[in-house]
Design a protein around this motif. Structure first.
Motif, mmCIF file in Angstrom:
data_model
loop_
_atom_site.group_PDB
_atom_site.id
_atom_site.type_symbol
_atom_site.label_atom_id
_atom_site.label_comp_id
_atom_site.label_asym_id
_atom_site.label_seq_id
_atom_site.Cartn_x
_atom_site.Cartn_y
_atom_site.Cartn_z
ATOM 1 N N PHE A 1 -3.801 -0.536 4.824
ATOM 2 C CA PHE A 1 -3.046 0.133 5.879
ATOM 3 C C PHE A 1 -3.722 -0.061 7.239
ATOM 4 N N TYR B 1 0.809 -1.216 0.000
ATOM 5 C CA TYR B 1 0.000 0.000 0.000
ATOM 6 C C TYR B 1 0.847 1.273 0.000
ATOM 7 N N MET B 2 2.058 1.196 0.550
ATOM 8 C CA MET B 2 2.907 2.390 0.575
ATOM 9 C C MET B 2 3.291 2.829 -0.834
ATOM 10 N N ALA C 1 -5.851 0.973 -0.835
ATOM 11 C CA ALA C 1 -4.570 1.008 -0.132
ATOM 12 C C ALA C 1 -4.778 1.388 1.334
ATOM 13 N N ALA C 2 -5.691 2.319 1.586
ATOM 14 C CA ALA C 2 -5.996 2.718 2.965
ATOM 15 C C ALA C 2 -6.617 1.558 3.739
ATOM 16 N N VAL D 1 -5.778 7.527 8.792
ATOM 17 C CA VAL D 1 -5.491 7.517 7.352
ATOM 18 C C VAL D 1 -6.794 7.437 6.569
ATOM 19 N N ASN E 1 -5.625 1.968 9.234
ATOM 20 C CA ASN E 1 -5.526 3.015 10.249
ATOM 21 C C ASN E 1 -6.683 3.989 10.056
#
Length: 599
Positions: free
Chosen positions: A264, A232-233, A260-261, A269, A266
């Motif tokens: 992650f 995802y980064m 992608a979030a 985010v 979070n």
């Protein structure tokens, strides 16, 4: 033509033709066909300029029967021999997946144009008949027609989702370089997509970096590759780079960013991504709204997910399904079923993803009655044979002990994927029919379906529940040696439990010692439990301290050790373990269950 119809005039026909062409060009395909019906009702007949627009409309709406009727009208009007009309009909048959009709029409053309050749190449590519697509590609060169970038894109489209066609795709790319077509962006995007889908991400990134005139498709293709491997980064970095170079952002880019979030995981985010979507004015788009609902649900913020759901005015089935799935995954099963009831009241027809989520909810609730209701809905809209829905039905019926009904559903699925096989094998395993599970597992392998780690867990569970020691040992061996599947904690746990239940305690201890140290502490419960139950050789006590030191925070091991020592009559030591458990402030989590009463 009716007797009262006005006599046709050239002026009237021209007006109709202009209207039909205009509506087709503007994308109003259904209206275009209605105009043609009115033209026929007026006693008029279309001409050479009419039929291409009609064929285009049939292709867009995927109406092959109407398209065939249009073809017949073109023949009657004497317009079917025109190259433009023929090519439009060819394109219509190809896009409506009528390849035999398309090929017959193509073979009847005395001198196919470049557009005709491209239509045929793309038609085979669209259904991943790569060899046929290449054959047409070679034939057009023998006919003296030079391929264009559209030709190459047509061939490459068939290579995108076919691992075996990867070499062909690379050869086509080589041809594009040799012929000077490699600078064409659609060709480069097709090659990039093919590399990404073929898991050649490093090569894809190298190609991406060389493309100077990137489009949003270029960025999206590479981002999807990083999402597929969970990086995802890299997706975040790509998005920031897009903004830095001034690349326009569309819904596909934002959906990738939201995905992608999700990876992650979070909440801060998630809210940041949501704020960006609002800033770009895209929050009301249905596919983005569905992705945001999924994002908040995975971030355990169902209130925010529900706020987005309630704020969407035109809610499609994907948005409804995202909300239902969010409630199911969050354990709010009654809320999921209430949303489904509202969905049906809104006259929205569920899709396979909706039904699958609902079946999961019914299985978790233990509600056979609700499960039957969802199953009836699935049957009424013809989804019962869909692999995803069938998997949910099999899991649900097996959980309720209806193994025969589950097998009937399994037998009714033609194109069984790994998930369907896995569900039925697990059903047999959980219902104590280990031999049936092994027979089905062998049949699956004979069909050429490659087992994964989950299937092996189900097979080992079947051997465990049915006491099939030799079969379990062979399964574990083949998993690691023949299929290269790395054993997980669950696999080791099944093997230890299987050996212990069969009374092979020494073998179980030997097996544990051969496992990695980080796994040993997690697979001791079966051997502790078996020693406690059978009151056998007290040698297990000798390794107890080492075991507890390896996993001092696991309250379950203290309890099992205490129970085992109690069964051996060593009350003093058993009490000391209970005291040690309280002294360290560890609490044994209680088990729980529930039953359904009065619906």
């Amino acid at each position: 033509m009716s007797e009262s119809a006005p006599p046709p005039t050239d002026a009237t026909l021209c007006e109709w033709n202009h209207l039909i062409q205009h509506t087709a060009a503007s994308g109003s395909y259904s209206r275009c066909l209605r105009h043609y019906a009115s033209l026929l009702a007026a006693g008029l007949r279309g001409g050479a300029s009419t039929f291409p627009s009609l064929a285009k409309s049939c292709a867009a709406l995927r109406l092959p029967r109407v398209g065939r009727a249009i073809h017949a009208h073109a023949l009657l009007a004497g317009a079917a021999s025109g190259v433009f009309v023929r090519t439009s009909l060819l394109d219509m048959y190809a896009k409506c997946a009528r390849l035999p009709d398309a090929r017959l029409l193509f073979d009847e053309m005395p001198r196919p144009t470049l557009v005709s050749w491209n239509c045929m190449v793309a038609a085979y590519g669209r259904i991943h008949e790569v060899e046929e697509s290449v054959a047409v590609f070679n034939a057009m060169q023998r006919a003296g027609v030079r391929p264009s970038e559209g030709t190459l894109v047509g061939v490459l489209s068939g290579c995108v989702d076919s691992v075996s066609a990867g070499n062909i795709g690379l050869c086509v790319y080589g041809y594009s370089v040799k012929s000077g077509l490699d600078a064409d962006l659609p060709v480069l995007n097709s090659v990039l997509t093919m590399l990404v889908r073929g898991s050649h991400l490093d090569v894809a990134r190298s190609l991406f970096d060389t493309i100077s005139n990137k489009s949003v498709v270029t960025w999206t293709a590479l981002a999807s590759g990083y999402l597929h491997i969970g990086d995802y980064m890299e997706v975040f970095d790509l998005f920031n780079l897009m903004r830095a170079v001034g690349q326009t952002v569309d819904s596909a880019v934002l959906v990738n960013l939201i995905s992608a979030a999700v990876l992650f995981g979070n909440l801060l985010v998630a809210k940041g991504v949501h704020a960006l979507v609002i800033k770009l004015g895209c929050e009301s788009e249905e596919d983005i709204a569905a992705s945001l609902i999924n994002l908040y649900a995975k971030s355990e913020d169902l209130e925010s997910a529900r706020e987005i759901f309630d704020a969407v005015h035109m809610v499609n089935v994907v948005v409804w399904t995202s909300m239902i799935s969010g409630y199911v995954e969050g354990g709010h099963l009654n809320e999921a079923l209430m949303v489904f009831d509202n969905m049906r009241c809104a006259k929205i027809e569920p899709n396979e993803a909706t039904v699958s989520s609902l079946l999961s909810a019914c299985a978790k609730l233990g509600s056979a009655e609700l499960g039957k209701k969802v199953e009836r809905d699935a049957i009424s809209i013809g989804l019962q044979s869909d692999p995803r829905v069938a998997t949910g039905l099999i899991n649900m019926h097996c959980k309720f002990g209806n193994i025969k009904l589950a097998r009937k559903i399994f037998d009714g699925v033609r194109n069984r994927d790994l998930a369907v096989w896995s569900a039925m094998i697990n059903g047999y395993a959980c219902n104590g029919e280990g031999s049936e599970a092994l027979v089905l597992f062998k049949e699956m392998k004979d069909k050429g379906v490659q087992p994964d780690a989950i299937v092996f867990t189900h097979v080992l569970t079947a051997c465990n529940y049915s006491g099939l020691v030799n079969e379990g040992l062979e399964c574990f061996r083949s998993m690691t040696v023949e299929y290269g599947v790395e054993p997980s904690v669950e696999h080791h746990m099944c093997m230890v439990d299987l050996l212990c239940k069969a009374g092979h305690f020494r073998s179980a201890l030997k097996f544990i010692k051969q496992t990695p140290s980080q796994v040993q502490t997690k697979i001791l419960a079966p051997i502790f439990s078996s020693y406690s139950t059978n009151c056998v050789d007290p040698s297990i006590e000798l390794i107890s301290e080492d075991i507890l030191n390896l996993d001092p925070e696991n309250s379950g091991h203290y309890v099992l050790m205490s129970n085992m020592l109690s069964s051996l009559g060593k009350w003093k030591k058993a009490t000391s373990y209970r005291r040690q458990l309280r002294k360290q402030g560890l609490i044994k989590e209680p088990g729980w269950s529930f039953v359904q009463l009065s619906g």
